[in-house]
Design an enzyme around this catalytic site. Sequence first.
Site, mmCIF file in Angstrom:
data_model
loop_
_atom_site.group_PDB
_atom_site.id
_atom_site.type_symbol
_atom_site.label_atom_id
_atom_site.label_comp_id
_atom_site.label_asym_id
_atom_site.label_seq_id
_atom_site.Cartn_x
_atom_site.Cartn_y
_atom_site.Cartn_z
ATOM 1 N N ARG A 28 49.836 -13.425 44.734
ATOM 2 C CA ARG A 28 51.086 -14.179 44.618
ATOM 3 C C ARG A 28 51.727 -13.930 43.250
ATOM 4 O O ARG A 28 52.938 -13.710 43.142
ATOM 5 C CB ARG A 28 50.820 -15.677 44.795
ATOM 6 C CG ARG A 28 50.572 -16.135 46.232
ATOM 7 C CD ARG A 28 50.048 -17.571 46.199
ATOM 8 N NE ARG A 28 49.910 -18.207 47.490
ATOM 9 C CZ ARG A 28 48.900 -18.007 48.339
ATOM 10 N NH1 ARG A 28 47.962 -17.117 48.040
ATOM 11 N NH2 ARG A 28 48.830 -18.676 49.481
ATOM 12 N N GLY A 97 45.735 -9.340 53.997
ATOM 13 C CA GLY A 97 46.728 -10.285 54.503
ATOM 14 C C GLY A 97 47.591 -10.854 53.395
ATOM 15 O O GLY A 97 48.781 -11.125 53.593
ATOM 16 N N SER A 170 48.509 -19.543 60.509
ATOM 17 C CA SER A 170 48.206 -19.115 59.145
ATOM 18 C C SER A 170 49.224 -19.688 58.181
ATOM 19 O O SER A 170 50.429 -19.580 58.407
ATOM 20 C CB SER A 170 48.210 -17.586 59.045
ATOM 21 O OG SER A 170 48.078 -17.170 57.698
ATOM 22 N N GLN A 172 49.778 -18.401 55.436
ATOM 23 C CA GLN A 172 50.381 -17.259 54.741
ATOM 24 C C GLN A 172 51.793 -16.963 55.248
ATOM 25 O O GLN A 172 52.606 -16.398 54.511
ATOM 26 C CB GLN A 172 49.504 -16.016 54.875
ATOM 27 C CG GLN A 172 48.253 -16.075 54.007
ATOM 28 C CD GLN A 172 47.444 -14.797 54.087
ATOM 29 O OE1 GLN A 172 47.946 -13.755 54.509
ATOM 30 N NE2 GLN A 172 46.193 -14.872 53.694
ATOM 31 N N ASP A 314 38.148 -20.844 54.037
ATOM 32 C CA ASP A 314 37.294 -19.762 53.542
ATOM 33 C C ASP A 314 35.966 -20.297 53.030
ATOM 34 O O ASP A 314 34.895 -19.789 53.373
ATOM 35 C CB ASP A 314 38.007 -18.978 52.438
ATOM 36 C CG ASP A 314 39.152 -18.129 52.977
ATOM 37 O OD1 ASP A 314 39.244 -17.977 54.215
ATOM 38 O OD2 ASP A 314 39.950 -17.622 52.177
ATOM 39 N N ASN A 338 41.487 -21.388 62.862
ATOM 40 C CA ASN A 338 42.109 -20.282 62.115
ATOM 41 C C ASN A 338 41.080 -19.298 61.569
ATOM 42 O O ASN A 338 41.446 -18.235 61.078
ATOM 43 C CB ASN A 338 43.026 -20.811 61.004
ATOM 44 C CG ASN A 338 42.318 -21.681 59.993
ATOM 45 O OD1 ASN A 338 41.327 -22.335 60.298
ATOM 46 N ND2 ASN A 338 42.833 -21.711 58.784
ATOM 47 N N ARG A 346 35.943 -14.915 62.716
ATOM 48 C CA ARG A 346 34.817 -15.448 61.948
ATOM 49 C C ARG A 346 33.993 -16.473 62.717
ATOM 50 O O ARG A 346 32.812 -16.655 62.421
ATOM 51 C CB ARG A 346 35.326 -16.056 60.633
ATOM 52 C CG ARG A 346 35.741 -14.994 59.628
ATOM 53 C CD ARG A 346 36.339 -15.584 58.374
ATOM 54 N NE ARG A 346 36.458 -14.561 57.325
ATOM 55 C CZ ARG A 346 37.133 -14.733 56.202
ATOM 56 N NH1 ARG A 346 37.769 -15.877 55.987
ATOM 57 N NH2 ARG A 346 37.181 -13.773 55.294
#
Length: 435
Positions: A28, A97, A170, A172, A314, A338, A346
Site C-alpha cells: 500500500r 493479490g 475480499s 482488497q 491470515d 474467505n 486454505r
Amino acid sequence: MQDSLTLNPIARVDGTLNLPGSKSVSNRALLLAAQANGTTRLTNLLDSDDVRHMLTALGQLGVNYRLSADRRSCEIDGLGGPLRADEALTLFLGNAGTAMRPLAAALCLQAQDVTLTGEPRMKERPIGHLVDALRQGGAQIDYLEHEHYPPLRLRGGYQGGDITVDGSVSSQFLTALLMMAPLAPQNSCIRIKGELVSRPYIDITLALMKSFGIEVRHDNYQVFYLTGGSVYRSPGEYLVEGDASSASYFLAAAAIRGGTVRVTGIGRHSVQGDIRFADVLESMGATIRWGNDYIECSRASLHTIDMDMNHIPDAAMTIATTALFASGGTTTLRNIANWRVKETDRLTAMATELRKVGATVIEGEDYLTVTPSARLSAARIGTYNDHRMAMCFALVALSDTPVTILDPQCTHKTFPDFFARLSALSTPASPHSAP
C-alpha cells in the site's frame, strides 16, 4: 531448489525477534508513495516476492525509486498524480493479490492498454466484484481468459460517481477502490453490498491514506465518501510496521513451548488487525504482555476455543495448528469462508494437512473444527505454494514429532528467512528428552 525441509522436535523457544515489514503495509505504501507529490523514504520495507512484483510494476510504469542494498528501505519519487503508461504494456504480478487488486484500480485512471497477469493460481483468484465496481465508474476492462478472473486488460475511463462493491469476498477490492478514488476526476461514493470481510485491513488502508494526506469519511464502513481531483502528499519518511501475521507463528510457538518470545516492530497501537491474534492466544490461556513497540508471549497450558475469526483471516490459520496443542477437546474457527480465495483454498488445504498429523477435522463451508490426537504423527506437509501453510505447520515440530515441509521456499512470498529465524529462537529436543 530445496524440495523439502525436515524440522526436528523443538524443546523450547525463547528470545526476541525483530519482525520483517508488513506485506499489507509495504505494498500500500509503495503505491501511495508512487502517486504522491514529493519523495518518500520507506523504511523497514518487506523484502519478499509480493513486494518485488509491486516494485517491478512501478518501475515499468516509469516510477523512479532507489532501493537500499538490503532492500529494506526505498526512496520513491512520486508522480504527483495517477500512475500512467507511456505505451501499451503487460505487468506480471506473480501471485501477489496486494499488487493485482490495487493496480487494477489505479490503472483505470490512465488511457493506455495495460494487461495485468500472473501465475496460474492468480488466474483462479476472483476479481469480478472489483471489475464490476470499476465499470460502474466508467472503467473499460476486458477479461482475457475467464470471466471474473485475471488476466485483465485495462483501458482507462474511470470517472467516479456512485459505486457499489460486494464486500463479502475480499477487503482488497474495497482497498483498491479507496486508494484510487481520490485521484479520479469526480467525487466517488462507495457503498458496500453484503458483509464487509476482514474490516481491520480497511483500517490499514485508511490509516495509510491519512499518512499521505487524505482522510476518508465513512458511515460505519457501509458508505465511503471520497473527493475527486485530490492529491496525495508525501509524509517524507514512513516506517513500515512489522508484519503482524508473521508475528503469529512466533507468539504461538512461545505459547506452546516457551519460554518467552518478544516480537518487536508492532505493539498496542499497530494499524494491523492481526495483532488481535495475541488476544486469541490469551483466550486460549497464554500469557501476553503489550508494549508500544512489542508483543510478548509466555507459555501456559492451552485450552480449546470456539470463535469467529473473520477479523484475523491470515493469523487465524496459526490458531488452527496451535489447536493441535490445546487440551479439552475441539477448537472451532468460524466465519472463515474467505480462506477459500487466498493463495490456495486454505480451508481444504488446512483440513487435509491437519489430518496427516493425526487430528480429527471437520471442514465446513465457512468453518473448521480441529480435535487433536494424543500424539502427533510425523508427516510430509503439502504447502500448495502458500507461504502461510508452510509457516503454520512448522509449529508441529514443537511436539516430540518431526515434521517435513514440502517446498519450503514458498515462504519467500512474505518471510524469506522464516525457518532460520525460528531456528535461532529454538532449543532442539535431545533424542531422549520428554515431550
